[in-house]
Scaffold this active site. Structure first.
Site, mmCIF file in Angstrom:
data_model
loop_
_atom_site.group_PDB
_atom_site.id
_atom_site.type_symbol
_atom_site.label_atom_id
_atom_site.label_comp_id
_atom_site.label_asym_id
_atom_site.label_seq_id
_atom_site.Cartn_x
_atom_site.Cartn_y
_atom_site.Cartn_z
ATOM 1 C CG ASN A 39 11.893 -5.696 6.934
ATOM 2 O OD1 ASN A 39 13.043 -5.595 6.599
ATOM 3 N ND2 ASN A 39 11.016 -4.740 6.518
ATOM 4 C CB ILE B 168 -1.015 -0.009 1.126
ATOM 5 C CG1 ILE B 168 -2.310 0.661 1.025
ATOM 6 C CG2 ILE B 168 -0.342 0.271 2.478
ATOM 7 C CD1 ILE B 168 -3.222 0.664 1.810
ATOM 8 N N GLY C 3 12.994 -3.922 11.745
ATOM 9 C CA GLY C 3 12.088 -3.057 10.961
ATOM 10 C C GLY C 3 10.681 -3.785 10.807
ATOM 11 C CD GLN C 4 7.977 -9.093 11.503
ATOM 12 O OE1 GLN C 4 9.039 -9.518 12.087
ATOM 13 N NE2 GLN C 4 6.799 -9.804 11.209
ATOM 14 C CG HIS D 169 5.194 -9.189 5.290
ATOM 15 N ND1 HIS D 169 5.109 -9.223 6.853
ATOM 16 C CD2 HIS D 169 6.075 -8.289 5.161
ATOM 17 C CE1 HIS D 169 5.683 -8.090 7.262
ATOM 18 N NE2 HIS D 169 6.117 -7.250 6.213
#
Ligand code: AMP
Ligand code: ZN
Length: 118
Positions: free
Chosen positions: A95, A31, A101-102, A108
């Site tokens: 990540n 997105i 940085g997740q 995913h």
């Protein structure tokens, strides 16, 4: 998982721009893309992080890896090498955890590509 945005996308409860789906995996456009092509490959199973994956996930993880170049090619950022000249290509990234940085805690793989500069 009731409160997981990717579980909701996987079950069709909230919409996404789908790229691919089968019984085990879905892929949809990010997105908030970081590249001209940026999509996510997501297992339908709620595995919070890569660190939560187990030996029984080996086939699933392999399928995610194998799907990345196929979908990248379909979306115009596949890697080619012909007559010693290579072009195209993409970055694939998972990540894990806060220092990784997740932001979404449903496993995913990001796939990002397209002509540079991004
Ligand atoms: P990560 O930091 O690896 O957890 O990345 C999560 C990614 O999910 C970010 O790139 C977000 O832009 C993306 N994202 C979050 N919500 C959605 C959504 N509803 N549809 C598509 N992508 C999303
Ligand atoms: Zn989930």
């Amino acid at each position: 998982m009731d409160n997981c945005i990717f579980c909701k996308i996987a079950s069709g409860k909230i919409p996404a721009k789908l790229v691919y789906e089968d019984q085990e995996l879905i892929a949809f456009h990010d997105i908030n893309p970081s590249a001209p092509v940026h999509f996510l490959i997501v297992p339908r199973e709620h595995i919070p992080t890569l660190a939560d994956s187990r030996d029984n996930h080996a086939e699933l993880l392999g399928k995610m890896m194998l799907l990345a170049p196929k979908l990248a090619t379909e979306l115009g950022c596949g890697y080619t090498s012909e007559a010693g000249k290579s072009s195209g290509g993409f970055k694939s990234l998972i990540n894990t955890g806060p220092d990784g940085g997740q932001e979404v805690y449903h496993l995913h793989m990001h796939v990002m590509g397209g002509s540079r500069p991004w």
